[in-house]
Motif scaffolding. Sequence first.
Motif, PDB file in Angstrom:
ATOM      1  N   ASN A   4       0.831  -1.211   0.000  1.00 14.36           N
ATOM      2  CA  ASN A   4       0.000   0.000   0.000  1.00 14.36           C
ATOM      3  C   ASN A   4       0.860   1.253   0.000  1.00 14.36           C
ATOM      4  O   ASN A   4       0.561   2.230  -0.702  1.00 14.36           O
ATOM      5  CB  ASN A   4      -0.924   0.002   1.215  1.00 14.36           C
ATOM      6  CG  ASN A   4      -1.974  -1.086   1.138  1.00 14.36           C
ATOM      7  OD1 ASN A   4      -2.248  -1.610   0.066  1.00 14.36           O
ATOM      8  ND2 ASN A   4      -2.554  -1.439   2.266  1.00 14.36           N
TER       9      ASN A   4
ATOM     10  N   ARG B 256       0.891   4.101  -2.908  1.00 15.80           N
ATOM     11  CA  ARG B 256       0.609   5.521  -2.644  1.00 15.80           C
ATOM     12  C   ARG B 256       1.755   6.394  -3.125  1.00 15.80           C
ATOM     13  O   ARG B 256       1.544   7.487  -3.667  1.00 15.80           O
ATOM     14  CB  ARG B 256       0.374   5.738  -1.144  1.00 15.80           C
ATOM     15  CG  ARG B 256      -0.917   5.155  -0.619  1.00 15.80           C
ATOM     16  CD  ARG B 256      -1.243   5.718   0.753  1.00 15.80           C
ATOM     17  NE  ARG B 256      -0.184   5.485   1.727  1.00 15.80           N
ATOM     18  CZ  ARG B 256      -0.108   4.419   2.511  1.00 15.80           C
ATOM     19  NH1 ARG B 256      -1.036   3.471   2.431  1.00 15.80           N
ATOM     20  NH2 ARG B 256       0.875   4.280   3.367  1.00 15.80           N
TER      21      ARG B 256
ATOM     22  N   GLN C 233     -12.965  -1.512  -0.950  1.00 18.99           N
ATOM     23  CA  GLN C 233     -12.436  -1.341   0.398  1.00 18.99           C
ATOM     24  C   GLN C 233     -10.975  -0.884   0.407  1.00 18.99           C
ATOM     25  O   GLN C 233     -10.441  -0.537   1.464  1.00 18.99           O
ATOM     26  CB  GLN C 233     -12.568  -2.647   1.172  1.00 18.99           C
ATOM     27  CG  GLN C 233     -11.717  -3.784   0.619  1.00 18.99           C
ATOM     28  CD  GLN C 233     -11.988  -5.101   1.325  1.00 18.99           C
ATOM     29  OE1 GLN C 233     -12.936  -5.213   2.099  1.00 18.99           O
ATOM     30  NE2 GLN C 233     -11.165  -6.097   1.066  1.00 18.99           N
TER      31      GLN C 233
ATOM     32  N   ARG D 228      -9.988   1.757  -1.329  1.00 19.44           N
ATOM     33  CA  ARG D 228      -9.964   3.174  -1.663  1.00 19.44           C
ATOM     34  C   ARG D 228      -9.339   4.013  -0.549  1.00 19.44           C
ATOM     35  O   ARG D 228      -8.467   4.842  -0.788  1.00 19.44           O
ATOM     36  CB  ARG D 228     -11.378   3.671  -1.969  1.00 19.44           C
ATOM     37  CG  ARG D 228     -11.443   5.148  -2.349  1.00 19.44           C
ATOM     38  CD  ARG D 228     -12.873   5.568  -2.630  1.00 19.44           C
ATOM     39  NE  ARG D 228     -13.441   4.834  -3.750  1.00 19.44           N
ATOM     40  CZ  ARG D 228     -13.290   5.197  -5.020  1.00 19.44           C
ATOM     41  NH1 ARG D 228     -12.585   6.291  -5.313  1.00 19.44           N
ATOM     42  NH2 ARG D 228     -13.830   4.492  -5.986  1.00 19.44           N
ATOM     43  N   GLU D 229      -9.774   3.803   0.684  1.00 18.81           N
ATOM     44  CA  GLU D 229      -9.286   4.632   1.784  1.00 18.81           C
ATOM     45  C   GLU D 229      -7.817   4.340   2.090  1.00 18.81           C
ATOM     46  O   GLU D 229      -7.079   5.208   2.519  1.00 18.81           O
ATOM     47  CB  GLU D 229     -10.140   4.405   3.023  1.00 18.81           C
ATOM     48  CG  GLU D 229      -9.794   5.294   4.205  1.00 18.81           C
ATOM     49  CD  GLU D 229      -9.988   6.779   3.894  1.00 18.81           C
ATOM     50  OE1 GLU D 229      -9.386   7.603   4.591  1.00 18.81           O
ATOM     51  OE2 GLU D 229     -10.741   7.109   2.940  1.00 18.81           O
ATOM     52  N   ARG D 230      -7.398   3.079   1.855  1.00 19.41           N
ATOM     53  CA  ARG D 230      -6.001   2.737   2.142  1.00 19.41           C
ATOM     54  C   ARG D 230      -5.049   3.266   1.077  1.00 19.41           C
ATOM     55  O   ARG D 230      -3.906   3.601   1.383  1.00 19.41           O
ATOM     56  CB  ARG D 230      -5.862   1.213   2.242  1.00 19.41           C
ATOM     57  CG  ARG D 230      -6.241   0.663   3.601  1.00 19.41           C
ATOM     58  CD  ARG D 230      -5.925  -0.807   3.683  1.00 19.41           C
ATOM     59  NE  ARG D 230      -6.990  -1.622   3.111  1.00 19.41           N
ATOM     60  CZ  ARG D 230      -6.877  -2.931   2.887  1.00 19.41           C
ATOM     61  NH1 ARG D 230      -5.742  -3.542   3.144  1.00 19.41           N
ATOM     62  NH2 ARG D 230      -7.882  -3.606   2.383  1.00 19.41           N
TER      63      ARG D 230
ATOM     64  N   PRO E 106      -6.082   7.794   0.728  1.00 18.65           N
ATOM     65  CA  PRO E 106      -6.692   8.198   1.998  1.00 18.65           C
ATOM     66  C   PRO E 106      -6.989   9.691   2.025  1.00 18.65           C
ATOM     67  O   PRO E 106      -6.262  10.504   1.476  1.00 18.65           O
ATOM     68  CB  PRO E 106      -5.625   7.834   3.029  1.00 18.65           C
ATOM     69  CG  PRO E 106      -4.337   7.891   2.277  1.00 18.65           C
ATOM     70  CD  PRO E 106      -4.660   7.465   0.880  1.00 18.65           C
ATOM     71  N   SER E 107      -8.107  10.015   2.657  1.00 20.01           N
ATOM     72  CA  SER E 107      -8.408  11.432   2.882  1.00 20.01           C
ATOM     73  C   SER E 107      -7.458  12.022   3.910  1.00 20.01           C
ATOM     74  O   SER E 107      -7.168  13.199   3.908  1.00 20.01           O
ATOM     75  CB  SER E 107      -9.856  11.590   3.349  1.00 20.01           C
ATOM     76  OG  SER E 107     -10.100  10.773   4.485  1.00 20.01           O
ATOM     77  N   SER E 108      -6.957  11.189   4.783  1.00 19.69           N
ATOM     78  CA  SER E 108      -5.909  11.599   5.723  1.00 19.69           C
ATOM     79  C   SER E 108      -5.076  10.367   6.024  1.00 19.69           C
ATOM     80  O   SER E 108      -5.574   9.245   6.012  1.00 19.69           O
ATOM     81  CB  SER E 108      -6.515  12.152   7.023  1.00 19.69           C
ATOM     82  OG  SER E 108      -7.301  11.165   7.647  1.00 19.69           O
ATOM     83  N   GLU E 109      -3.805  10.545   6.263  1.00 22.74           N
ATOM     84  CA  GLU E 109      -2.917   9.425   6.519  1.00 22.74           C
ATOM     85  C   GLU E 109      -3.304   8.755   7.836  1.00 22.74           C
ATOM     86  O   GLU E 109      -3.483   9.416   8.859  1.00 22.74           O
ATOM     87  CB  GLU E 109      -1.453   9.896   6.586  1.00 22.74           C
ATOM     88  CG  GLU E 109      -0.894  10.349   5.262  1.00 22.74           C
ATOM     89  CD  GLU E 109      -0.828   9.235   4.241  1.00 22.74           C
ATOM     90  OE1 GLU E 109      -0.968   9.521   3.049  1.00 22.74           O
ATOM     91  OE2 GLU E 109      -0.641   8.082   4.669  1.00 22.74           O
ATOM     92  N   ARG E 110      -3.473   7.445   7.794  1.00 19.84           N
ATOM     93  CA  ARG E 110      -3.844   6.710   8.989  1.00 19.84           C
ATOM     94  C   ARG E 110      -2.696   5.794   9.383  1.00 19.84           C
ATOM     95  O   ARG E 110      -2.096   5.128   8.561  1.00 19.84           O
ATOM     96  CB  ARG E 110      -5.090   5.864   8.730  1.00 19.84           C
ATOM     97  CG  ARG E 110      -6.311   6.688   8.339  1.00 19.84           C
ATOM     98  CD  ARG E 110      -7.515   5.797   8.208  1.00 19.84           C
ATOM     99  NE  ARG E 110      -7.251   4.719   7.260  1.00 19.84           N
ATOM    100  CZ  ARG E 110      -7.868   3.552   7.302  1.00 19.84           C
ATOM    101  NH1 ARG E 110      -8.727   3.297   8.246  1.00 19.84           N
ATOM    102  NH2 ARG E 110      -7.603   2.630   6.405  1.00 19.84           N
TER     103      ARG E 110
END
Length: 459
Positions: free
Chosen positions: A32, A36, A300, A302-304, A307-311
């Motif tokens: 991932n 990115r 699922q 998409r967010e990884r 991301p809208s913000s780094e998690r």
Amino acid sequence: MTALTPLQKLWLTETVRLREEHAGPLDDLEANRLARTAGGDLSTRIQNRALHLAERDGLRAALTRWLQGARLALVLLAIVAVVSGAGLAFAALGNGLAPVNVFWALGSLLGLNLILLLSWALGLLFAGEHSASLGRLWLWLSEKFARDAKAAQLAPALLLLLQRQKLNRWAVGVLVNSLWLLALLSALVILLTLLATRRYGFVWETTILGADTFVAVTQALGSLPALLGFNVPSVEMIRASGDSALNIDSARQAWAAWLVGVLLVYGLLPRLILALLCLWRWKRGRAALRLDLNLPGYAQLRERLMPSSERLGVNDAAPEQLHHVSGGVSELQSAGALLVAIELDDQHPWPPKLSANVKDAGILDSRESRNKLLEQLSRFPPARLAIACDPRRSPDRGSLALIAELARSATATRVWLLQAPPGQALDAERLGDWHTALQQLELPFADCAPLNWLETGHD
């Protein structure tokens, strides 16, 4: 390893999705992160993630072996087609001792081809992908020739990928019509060879039909070949051949030309046209293939991947085994030297004295610090990386996975197994475990500081 085609990239991506769907999520933290870093839209990032996992887990190598098996299966089917076509020609003309019944010969050459052609056409119209028995045979042979357990996931992924654009029917159409074209071409070559080297007489026989019927059928079948220059027996020749084979060369040549022309026009040309049509539809549909981002396995991600913000702090299941480390894999230019430590306690003074050209990355003691460093290394990979570890700790799988991931971000890596603090001793068995684990990772290690190597690149 050769570059992947766009279809092969989509194929591997679909294979990874199916694998995760059946076996659960893979350990994809590094994949991932690399996806990115490479950027692009969601589809591109999903493909980059999948290609990294496929390379790591051996799926790409399995694809190479599957393609080799597919080519071998295709060669085997082609040989069967050539032999079968030759058999049709021998069955049609016989040994030359008895006259050739022209309509029995025509049935031997084109009967089975016509039946299977109609069956394929009806299957194409009404059953779509589910009528492709020859295609399933080719996939089965490809998997058997690949002889790789991981290759078993590739065929279902390919079928699912192609079904979205209904490309299965055209891929199978290319295969089926090309093999029949090869078989009929083999039959034509053998037929011409036999006619050139043996003397055949031609007759037609009937009990309930009249001579006029055979005259009409013969002339109707010969009308299209006649446009290409093939001779058609005259009415007198056709009627005379109903009693016995005419013992004149002109009659033999006329019947031979008629038989060859009918095989060419009603056998080879339709298969050639259909093969080219299917190939055109296949290439057109293949260029339009895209990932279906609405599938749960892709949605699922998409967010990884975007991301809208780094998690941080994502917990992933540990892999069953550590993956092989190869240095210098980054496409970015590497430079400089870096020293980093993993989970050191206060008994080890840190950092040691470093020269100006060696940077200190600190101590990685949390998931946040680890992810931050890995993100930096993905953008600015070092030429030399030294990783300091405390061999009093057990070489657990998490620490070894981190070492492997760090090593993949640098051109060259060395592991520094620190000495025990004063008054303490290293456990020999635990130190041996470290040595064994690092040898499996194929990483060089030492119990002395590799500072000179970090500064100059040599010892």
